[in-house]
Write a protein that holds these residues in place. Structure first.
Motif, PDB file in Angstrom:
ATOM      1  N   ILE A   1      -6.229  -1.027   4.994  1.00 54.82           N
ATOM      2  CA  ILE A   1      -5.363  -2.212   5.083  1.00 54.82           C
ATOM      3  C   ILE A   1      -5.707  -3.114   6.278  1.00 54.82           C
ATOM      4  CG2 ILE A   1      -3.504  -1.046   6.361  1.00 54.82           C
ATOM      5  CD1 ILE A   1      -1.542  -2.625   4.470  1.00 54.82           C
ATOM      6  N   TYR A   2      -6.346  -2.548   7.319  1.00 57.08           N
ATOM      7  CA  TYR A   2      -6.692  -3.378   8.489  1.00 57.08           C
ATOM      8  C   TYR A   2      -8.163  -3.816   8.473  1.00 57.08           C
ATOM      9  CZ  TYR A   2      -2.233  -1.832  10.408  1.00 57.08           C
ATOM     10  OH  TYR A   2      -0.888  -1.593  10.599  1.00 57.08           O
TER      11      TYR A   2
ATOM     12  N   ARG B   1       5.197  -7.732  -0.405  1.00 55.99           N
ATOM     13  CA  ARG B   1       5.118  -6.362  -0.909  1.00 55.99           C
ATOM     14  C   ARG B   1       4.053  -6.170  -1.996  1.00 55.99           C
ATOM     15  NH1 ARG B   1       5.073  -4.312   2.135  1.00 55.99           N
ATOM     16  NH2 ARG B   1       5.652  -2.232   1.442  1.00 55.99           N
TER      17      ARG B   1
ATOM     18  N   VAL C   1       0.858  -1.188   0.000  1.00 57.39           N
ATOM     19  CA  VAL C   1       0.000   0.000   0.000  1.00 57.39           C
ATOM     20  C   VAL C   1       0.896   1.240   0.000  1.00 57.39           C
ATOM     21  CG1 VAL C   1      -1.646   1.315   1.408  1.00 57.39           C
ATOM     22  CG2 VAL C   1      -1.943  -1.136   1.129  1.00 57.39           C
ATOM     23  N   SER C   2       2.076   1.099   0.595  1.00 53.74           N
ATOM     24  CA  SER C   2       3.015   2.225   0.691  1.00 53.74           C
ATOM     25  C   SER C   2       3.241   2.882  -0.666  1.00 53.74           C
ATOM     26  CB  SER C   2       4.369   1.749   1.230  1.00 53.74           C
ATOM     27  OG  SER C   2       4.197   1.086   2.445  1.00 53.74           O
TER      28      SER C   2
ATOM     29  N   ASN D   1      -4.243   2.633  12.432  1.00 57.55           N
ATOM     30  CA  ASN D   1      -2.955   2.460  13.093  1.00 57.55           C
ATOM     31  C   ASN D   1      -2.577   3.859  13.591  1.00 57.55           C
ATOM     32  OD1 ASN D   1      -0.293   2.105  13.820  1.00 57.55           O
ATOM     33  ND2 ASN D   1       0.461   1.713  11.758  1.00 57.55           N
TER      34      ASN D   1
ATOM     35  N   SER E   1      -0.618  -7.209   3.251  1.00 57.89           N
ATOM     36  CA  SER E   1       0.419  -7.285   4.288  1.00 57.89           C
ATOM     37  C   SER E   1      -0.115  -7.726   5.647  1.00 57.89           C
ATOM     38  CB  SER E   1       1.083  -5.919   4.489  1.00 57.89           C
ATOM     39  OG  SER E   1       1.959  -5.644   3.434  1.00 57.89           O
ATOM     40  N   LYS E   2      -1.197  -7.118   6.098  1.00 59.65           N
ATOM     41  CA  LYS E   2      -1.597  -7.283   7.497  1.00 59.65           C
ATOM     42  C   LYS E   2      -2.491  -8.502   7.709  1.00 59.65           C
ATOM     43  CE  LYS E   2       0.550  -3.387   8.164  1.00 59.65           C
ATOM     44  NZ  LYS E   2       1.642  -3.065   9.016  1.00 59.65           N
TER      45      LYS E   2
ATOM     46  N   ASP F   1      -7.186   4.316   3.225  1.00 55.31           N
ATOM     47  CA  ASP F   1      -6.260   3.193   3.423  1.00 55.31           C
ATOM     48  C   ASP F   1      -6.961   2.192   4.343  1.00 55.31           C
ATOM     49  OD1 ASP F   1      -4.295   1.508   4.412  1.00 55.31           O
ATOM     50  OD2 ASP F   1      -2.853   3.101   4.871  1.00 55.31           O
TER      51      ASP F   1
HETATM   52  C1  LIG Z   1      -2.066   2.233   8.010  1.00 54.53           C
HETATM   53  C2  LIG Z   1      -0.983   1.548   7.239  1.00 54.53           C
HETATM   54  N1  LIG Z   1      -0.941   1.701   5.904  1.00 54.53           N
HETATM   55  C3  LIG Z   1       0.022   1.127   5.165  1.00 54.53           C
HETATM   56  C4  LIG Z   1       1.012   0.365   5.755  1.00 54.53           C
HETATM   57  C5  LIG Z   1       2.073  -0.239   4.886  1.00 54.53           C
HETATM   58  O1  LIG Z   1       1.517  -1.301   4.184  1.00 54.53           O
HETATM   59  P1  LIG Z   1       2.289  -2.122   3.072  1.00 54.53           P
HETATM   60  O2  LIG Z   1       3.066  -3.205   3.753  1.00 54.53           O
HETATM   61  O3  LIG Z   1       1.187  -2.673   2.218  1.00 54.53           O
HETATM   62  O4  LIG Z   1       3.156  -1.179   2.327  1.00 54.53           O
HETATM   63  C6  LIG Z   1       1.015   0.179   7.145  1.00 54.53           C
HETATM   64  C7  LIG Z   1       2.081  -0.603   7.806  1.00 54.53           C
HETATM   65  O5  LIG Z   1       2.270  -0.552   8.996  1.00 54.53           O
HETATM   66  C8  LIG Z   1      -0.022   0.785   7.895  1.00 54.53           C
HETATM   67  O6  LIG Z   1      -0.086   0.630   9.216  1.00 54.53           O
END
Ligand SMILES: Cc1ncc(COP(=O)(O)O)c(C=O)c1O
Length: 391
Positions: free
Chosen positions: A203-204, A243, A98-99, A173, A234-235, A201
């Motif tokens: 991701i969680y 990645r 996601v980064s 987060n 990732s999570k 975002d």
């Molecule tokens: C809110 C949030 N977005 C993105 C990421 C990074 O995700 P990725 O591993 O998909 O790059 C993290 C990683 O800690 C995160 O906490």
């Protein structure tokens, strides 16, 4: 000769988490509740699918946007789980986590000086990513009394003439905050009224507890066309090292993001892409097992923190708790440094997630229950010692 670094890069502070963990790495026998990464290995069926793909010689570049087969899987997954339809071949881009998608979207959207709002405390990379994209980062402080949710009134107050984008992250987060559909509707109405683009975002999202249903702001009426939906494996799938992340957005934005991605990265690694097809198509059961384990740990750690006198609301999602430590009379950094030196337990100072994190620390429960139990015993001893000697 001294090499001159570009001003906007030089002036960005190093991540507070990195600095702290460089100290942790020099010490023995530390129990770390600092890591934002699952303690599980990637489920075996996903690893096996990737190994099989390698055995078949799948080791080359892929299309810049990602394997068409993977983009179809993403489209199906997002439709099923988030109730939004994206066209696999034109509205989805597969990125390096996601980064990378966060960076691409910001770079594609912002002209120098455009403002991006984000709720804080937040993930450490948001403000620096905005600055690196030549935008202006503006934090909206969220409060423990509101469950760290973003309120429409706080958003409305923060909007200025140069505001272009709102970045959101729920579950959050480091606070574990979630938003109800009604909360999101209010935020959506403000975004539509002020013509903001939303980067969300999520991701969680699979790590939403207590059978709670996660709602994406992208699924609300009038939002898909102004939203960049960001997600990755990732999570929830325990796949940090593969990645793989993805962005779903209107075609013209995906096209612009693709140009940056194409020249900077080319494509996300094919091994990760093959693994992600398996994860998204057959990973539900594995995710549910890990979520149940996290939920059990969350219940334990929340109770333990409250029992030792630290005010700690039960997070509804993510794998973090964000207890209040100000009752000890210490700052977040003092608390974290002393806990580390005196009891060998690593937690992250709340200020690593922005100034509004002061008075809190982040503890991750992506660590085995045995370790969490010992860490809580040590932390309780520390809190009781500090509280009894408080002036
Ligand atoms: C809110 C949030 N977005 C993105 C990421 C990074 O995700 P990725 O591993 O998909 O790059 C993290 C990683 O800690 C995160 O906490």
């Amino acid at each position: 000769m001294s090499i001159e670094i570009a001003d906007h890069v030089r002036d960005i502070p190093r991540s507070g988490i990195r600095d702290f963990f460089e100290i942790v790495q020099t010490m023995d026998d530390v129990i770390s509740l600092g890591i934002g990464e699952p303690d599980f290995a990637t489920p075996w069926h996903i690893r096996e699918a990737a190994i099989y793909a390698l055995e078949r010689g799948r080791t080359g570049y892929t299309s810049n946007l990602g394997l068409p087969r993977l983009r179809r899987s993403i489209s199906d997954y997002v439709r099923k789980k988030f109730d939004v339809r994206y066209e696999p071949l034109s509205e989805i881009l597969v990125s390096v986590g996601v980064s990378e998608s966060i960076d691409l979207a910001l770079r594609a959207l912002l002209n120098p000086g455009d403002e991006v709002l984000y709720h804080e405390p937040c993930y450490v990379s948001y403000a620096p990513s905005i600055t690196l994209a030549r935008g202006v980062a503006r934090a909206i402080e969220t409060r423990v009394e509101d469950g760290f949710r973003l309120t429409a009134s706080a958003l409305e107050k923060a909007i200025g003439p140069r505001t272009r984008v709102l970045m959101m992250n729920f579950p959050t987060n480091p606070t574990g905050a979630t938003m109800t559909p009604a909360d999101l509707e209010e935020i959506a109405a403000v975004c539509i009224r002020h013509n903001l683009v939303v980067m969300t975002d999520e991701i969680y999202s699979e790590l939403t507890f207590d059978e709670g249903r996660h709602t994406s702001i992208a699924s609300l009426p009038g939002m898909k066309e102004r939203t960049v939906f960001l997600h990755g494996v990732s999570k929830a799938f325990a796949m940090t090292g593969w990645r793989i992340g993805f962005a779903c957005a209107p075609t013209e934005l995906i096209e612009a993001m693709m140009k940056i991605h194409q020249y900077a990265i080319l494509c996300a690694p094919i091994m990760g892409q093959d693994a992600t097809i398996e994860a998204l198509e057959r990973g539900d059961e594995s995710v549910a097992k890990m979520r149940n384990e996290y939920q059990m740990r969350r219940n334990f750690i929340t109770r333990a923190l409250n029992d030792m006198g630290l005010d700690c609301p039960k997070p509804k999602g993510s794998f973090y708790v964000f207890p209040k430590i100000s009752s000890t009379g210490l700052t977040s950094r003092e608390f974290s440094m002393r806990l580390l030196n005196e009891e060998k337990v690593a937690v992250v100072p709340g200020t690593a997630f922005g100034p509004s994190g002061e008075g809190h620390v982040r503890c991750s429960f992506a660590t085995g229950l045995d370790q969490i139990k010992v860490a809580m015993e040590r932390m309780a001893a520390f809190v009781s010692r500090v509280s009894s000697t408080k002036p």
